[in-house]
Write a protein that holds these residues in place. Structure first.
Motif, mmCIF file in Angstrom:
data_model
loop_
_atom_site.group_PDB
_atom_site.id
_atom_site.type_symbol
_atom_site.label_atom_id
_atom_site.label_comp_id
_atom_site.label_asym_id
_atom_site.label_seq_id
_atom_site.Cartn_x
_atom_site.Cartn_y
_atom_site.Cartn_z
ATOM 1 N N THR A 134 0.837 -1.228 0.035
ATOM 2 C CA THR A 134 -0.035 0.158 -0.010
ATOM 3 C C THR A 134 0.740 1.232 -0.098
ATOM 4 O O THR A 134 0.663 2.145 -0.669
ATOM 5 C CB THR A 134 -0.833 0.174 1.153
ATOM 6 O OG1 THR A 134 -0.165 -0.543 2.350
ATOM 7 C CG2 THR A 134 -2.106 -0.908 1.107
ATOM 8 N N GLY A 135 1.833 1.183 0.613
ATOM 9 C CA GLY A 135 2.910 2.217 0.640
ATOM 10 C C GLY A 135 3.387 2.632 -0.903
ATOM 11 O O GLY A 135 3.343 3.988 -1.124
ATOM 12 N N ASP A 136 3.748 1.695 -1.687
ATOM 13 C CA ASP A 136 4.232 1.835 -3.036
ATOM 14 C C ASP A 136 3.039 2.330 -3.782
ATOM 15 O O ASP A 136 3.180 3.557 -4.715
ATOM 16 C CB ASP A 136 4.629 0.430 -3.569
ATOM 17 C CG ASP A 136 5.911 0.008 -3.185
ATOM 18 O OD1 ASP A 136 6.722 1.078 -2.432
ATOM 19 O OD2 ASP A 136 6.346 -1.022 -3.256
ATOM 20 N N MET A 137 1.775 1.733 -3.655
ATOM 21 C CA MET A 137 0.464 2.266 -4.271
ATOM 22 C C MET A 137 0.285 3.755 -4.039
ATOM 23 O O MET A 137 -0.143 4.342 -5.102
ATOM 24 C CB MET A 137 -0.501 1.466 -3.999
ATOM 25 C CG MET A 137 -0.617 0.022 -4.503
ATOM 26 S SD MET A 137 -1.587 -1.124 -3.461
ATOM 27 C CE MET A 137 -3.146 -1.060 -4.866
ATOM 28 N N LEU A 138 0.493 4.182 -2.733
ATOM 29 C CA LEU A 138 0.101 5.435 -2.443
ATOM 30 C C LEU A 138 1.194 6.494 -3.106
ATOM 31 O O LEU A 138 1.062 7.279 -3.598
ATOM 32 C CB LEU A 138 0.285 5.852 -0.826
ATOM 33 C CG LEU A 138 -1.205 5.005 -0.317
ATOM 34 C CD1 LEU A 138 -0.841 4.975 1.190
ATOM 35 C CD2 LEU A 138 -2.153 5.797 -0.781
ATOM 36 N N ARG A 139 2.615 5.915 -2.944
ATOM 37 C CA ARG A 139 3.617 6.945 -3.627
ATOM 38 C C ARG A 139 3.205 7.141 -5.148
ATOM 39 O O ARG A 139 3.663 8.079 -5.653
ATOM 40 C CB ARG A 139 4.890 6.340 -3.331
ATOM 41 C CG ARG A 139 5.195 6.445 -1.750
ATOM 42 C CD ARG A 139 6.994 6.041 -1.657
ATOM 43 N NE ARG A 139 6.839 4.580 -1.371
ATOM 44 C CZ ARG A 139 6.417 3.882 -0.077
ATOM 45 N NH1 ARG A 139 6.354 4.871 0.881
ATOM 46 N NH2 ARG A 139 6.673 2.656 -0.027
ATOM 47 N N ASP A 148 1.822 -6.004 2.108
ATOM 48 C CA ASP A 148 3.160 -5.227 2.736
ATOM 49 C C ASP A 148 2.287 -4.037 3.038
ATOM 50 O O ASP A 148 1.875 -3.197 2.170
ATOM 51 C CB ASP A 148 4.111 -5.245 1.675
ATOM 52 C CG ASP A 148 5.225 -4.361 2.026
ATOM 53 O OD1 ASP A 148 5.200 -3.668 3.128
ATOM 54 O OD2 ASP A 148 6.170 -4.030 1.320
ATOM 55 N N GLY A 149 2.115 -3.678 4.322
ATOM 56 C CA GLY A 149 1.677 -2.215 4.786
ATOM 57 C C GLY A 149 0.237 -2.067 5.045
ATOM 58 O O GLY A 149 0.005 -1.189 5.402
ATOM 59 N N CYS A 150 -0.262 -3.362 4.854
ATOM 60 C CA CYS A 150 -1.960 -3.469 4.945
ATOM 61 C C CYS A 150 -2.431 -4.817 5.288
ATOM 62 O O CYS A 150 -1.848 -5.770 4.849
ATOM 63 C CB CYS A 150 -2.410 -2.885 3.690
ATOM 64 S SG CYS A 150 -4.404 -3.180 3.943
ATOM 65 N N LEU A 191 -9.880 4.817 2.193
ATOM 66 C CA LEU A 191 -9.342 4.648 0.849
ATOM 67 C C LEU A 191 -8.480 3.658 0.686
ATOM 68 O O LEU A 191 -8.266 3.009 -0.400
ATOM 69 C CB LEU A 191 -8.341 6.157 0.886
ATOM 70 C CG LEU A 191 -7.265 6.019 -0.015
ATOM 71 C CD1 LEU A 191 -7.948 6.400 -1.225
ATOM 72 C CD2 LEU A 191 -6.385 7.494 -0.101
ATOM 73 N N ILE A 192 -7.582 3.079 1.785
ATOM 74 C CA ILE A 192 -6.721 2.166 1.835
ATOM 75 C C ILE A 192 -7.529 0.681 1.169
ATOM 76 O O ILE A 192 -6.958 0.144 0.328
ATOM 77 C CB ILE A 192 -6.047 1.807 2.875
ATOM 78 C CG1 ILE A 192 -5.149 3.029 3.515
ATOM 79 C CG2 ILE A 192 -5.474 0.546 2.790
ATOM 80 C CD1 ILE A 192 -3.873 3.038 2.620
ATOM 81 N N ILE A 193 -8.589 0.589 1.828
ATOM 82 C CA ILE A 193 -9.410 -0.754 1.368
ATOM 83 C C ILE A 193 -9.797 -0.610 0.027
ATOM 84 O O ILE A 193 -9.900 -1.418 -0.731
ATOM 85 C CB ILE A 193 -10.470 -0.956 2.480
ATOM 86 C CG1 ILE A 193 -9.742 -1.312 3.742
ATOM 87 C CG2 ILE A 193 -11.469 -2.109 2.005
ATOM 88 C CD1 ILE A 193 -8.807 -2.664 3.913
HETATM 89 P P1 AMP Z 1 5.117 2.303 3.947
HETATM 90 O O1 AMP Z 1 5.751 2.566 2.808
HETATM 91 O O2 AMP Z 1 4.230 1.072 4.338
HETATM 92 O O3 AMP Z 1 6.052 2.778 5.342
HETATM 93 O O4 AMP Z 1 3.739 3.439 4.069
HETATM 94 C C1 AMP Z 1 4.389 5.016 4.014
HETATM 95 C C2 AMP Z 1 3.276 5.732 4.342
HETATM 96 O O5 AMP Z 1 1.731 5.350 3.520
HETATM 97 C C3 AMP Z 1 2.678 5.488 5.736
HETATM 98 O O6 AMP Z 1 3.438 6.145 6.793
HETATM 99 C C4 AMP Z 1 0.988 5.818 5.714
HETATM 100 O O7 AMP Z 1 1.100 7.358 5.585
HETATM 101 C C5 AMP Z 1 0.733 5.404 4.363
HETATM 102 N N1 AMP Z 1 0.235 4.049 4.395
HETATM 103 C C6 AMP Z 1 0.689 3.008 3.761
HETATM 104 N N2 AMP Z 1 -0.048 1.857 4.144
HETATM 105 C C7 AMP Z 1 -1.284 2.291 4.744
HETATM 106 C C8 AMP Z 1 -2.157 1.725 5.312
HETATM 107 N N3 AMP Z 1 -2.584 0.347 5.139
HETATM 108 N N4 AMP Z 1 -3.138 2.592 6.007
HETATM 109 C C9 AMP Z 1 -3.054 3.978 6.322
HETATM 110 N N5 AMP Z 1 -2.000 4.542 5.815
HETATM 111 C C10 AMP Z 1 -0.975 3.794 4.900
#
Ligand code: AMP
Length: 226
Positions: free
Chosen positions: A35-40, A89-91, A67-69
C-alpha cells in the motif's frame, strides 16, 4: 506447479517488510502488494487525491481506512492475485482495515500473517540510514549505497532519503505503529493466523525463517494453503 500463498506481512517501519515481501513474492511467484508503494504512485501522479495523501504520508500520519481498502480491493480483484495469491505489505495497519480485508477476501482468507519482530533501537538506526530510488523504489542505505554516486543500480533513478524518514515523521510513525498496528498481532493470534519471526540478522536468514513459517502452515493444512 509451485503453490501460491496469501500472506500478510506485519512489522514496525524499518523491520525489513519491503525487502522481505519482495523476496517472498519471487519465492512463491505471487504479486507483492504494497500500500505504501501504491500510495507513492498516486502521489507522483499529482492528482488532488495524491496531494492529500502526500501531506499525510510526509507527516507520518495514516491515510484513511476507506481509501486504503478501496485501493487494495481493486488490486486484490485482479487476475494475477486471484490465480496465485499475494504478499500484502503495509496493510492492514489497523484492526478496522483487517476486518474490512476479511470482507474483501470473503469467501477465502489469508493463509498466514507473519510479524517481523525487531527492537525499536534497531529500526531507528535503519530508518535514519535508509535511502530509496525515487523511480523504482529500490532500497539502499548509507552503509550499502548504490555503486555509482546516488544513482540507482537497478534503473538509474535518483536515490534519496524518503520524505517521511525525517526524525519527526519517524517518531510519529512508530507511535502510530504501537497504537494502531501492534494490536493486529493479538488480533491475528486470536484467529490462529499469526507467525512471528525475528527480523535481526542477514536478509537471507530472515527470508528463510519466514518461508519455514509458511511451509509449517502449509503442512498443518495438509499440504494446501486456503
Ligand atoms: P510504508 O511504505 O508502508 O511505510 O507506507 C508509507 C506511508 O503510507 C505510511 O506512513 C502511511 O502514511 C501510508 N500508508 C501505507 N499503507 C497504509 C495503510 N494500510 N493505512 C494507512 N496508511 C498507510
Amino acid at each position: 506447479m509451485l503453490p501460491g500463498a496469501r500472506l500478510v506481512v506485519l512489522g514496525k517501519q524499518g523491520a525489513g517488510k519491503g525487502t522481505q515481501c519482495e523476496r517472498l513474492s519471487h519465492h512463491y511467484a505471487v504479486p507483492h502488494v504494497s500500500t505504501g508503494d501504491m500510495l507513492r504512485a498516486v502521489v507522483k501522479e499529482g492528482t488532488p487525491l495524491g496531494l492529500k495523501a502526500k501531506s499525510l504520508i510526509d507527516r507520518g500520519e495514516l491515510v484513511s481506512d476507506e481509501l486504503i481498502i478501496e485501493m487494495v480491493s481493486v488490486r486484490l480483484a485482479e487476475s494475477d492475485v486471484r490465480a496465485r495469491g499475494f504478499i500484502l505489505d503495509g496493510c492492514p495497519r489497523t484492526v478496522a482495515q483487517a476486518e474490512l480485508l476479511v470482507k474483501v477476501l470473503d469467501p477465502i482468507d489469508i493463509d498466514l500473517a507473519i510479524d517481523i519482530d525487531i527492537p525499536t533501537a534497531v529500526v531507528l538506526r535503519r530508518l535514519a540510514a535508509r535511502r530509496v530510488c525515487v523511480d523504482c523504489g529500490s532500497n539502499y542505505s548509507t552503509t550499502a549505497p548504490p555503486r555509482i554516486g546516488w544513482t540507482c543500480d537497478v534503473c538509474g533513478g535518483e536515490v534519496v532519503q524518503r520524505p517521511d524518514d525525517t526524525e519527526e515523521a519517524i517518531k510519529r510513525r512508530l507511535e502510530l505503529y504501537e497504537k494502531e498496528t501492534a494490536p493486529l498481532i493479538e488480533w491475528y493470534r486470536n484467529r490462529r493466523q499469526l507467525a512471528t519471526v525475528s527480523g535481526t540478522g542477514a536478509p537471507d536468514a530472515v527470508s528463510r525463517r519466514m518461508i519455514k513459517m509458511v511451509e509449517n502452515q502449509r503442512a498443518k493444512k495438509g499440504g494446501r494453503l486456503s
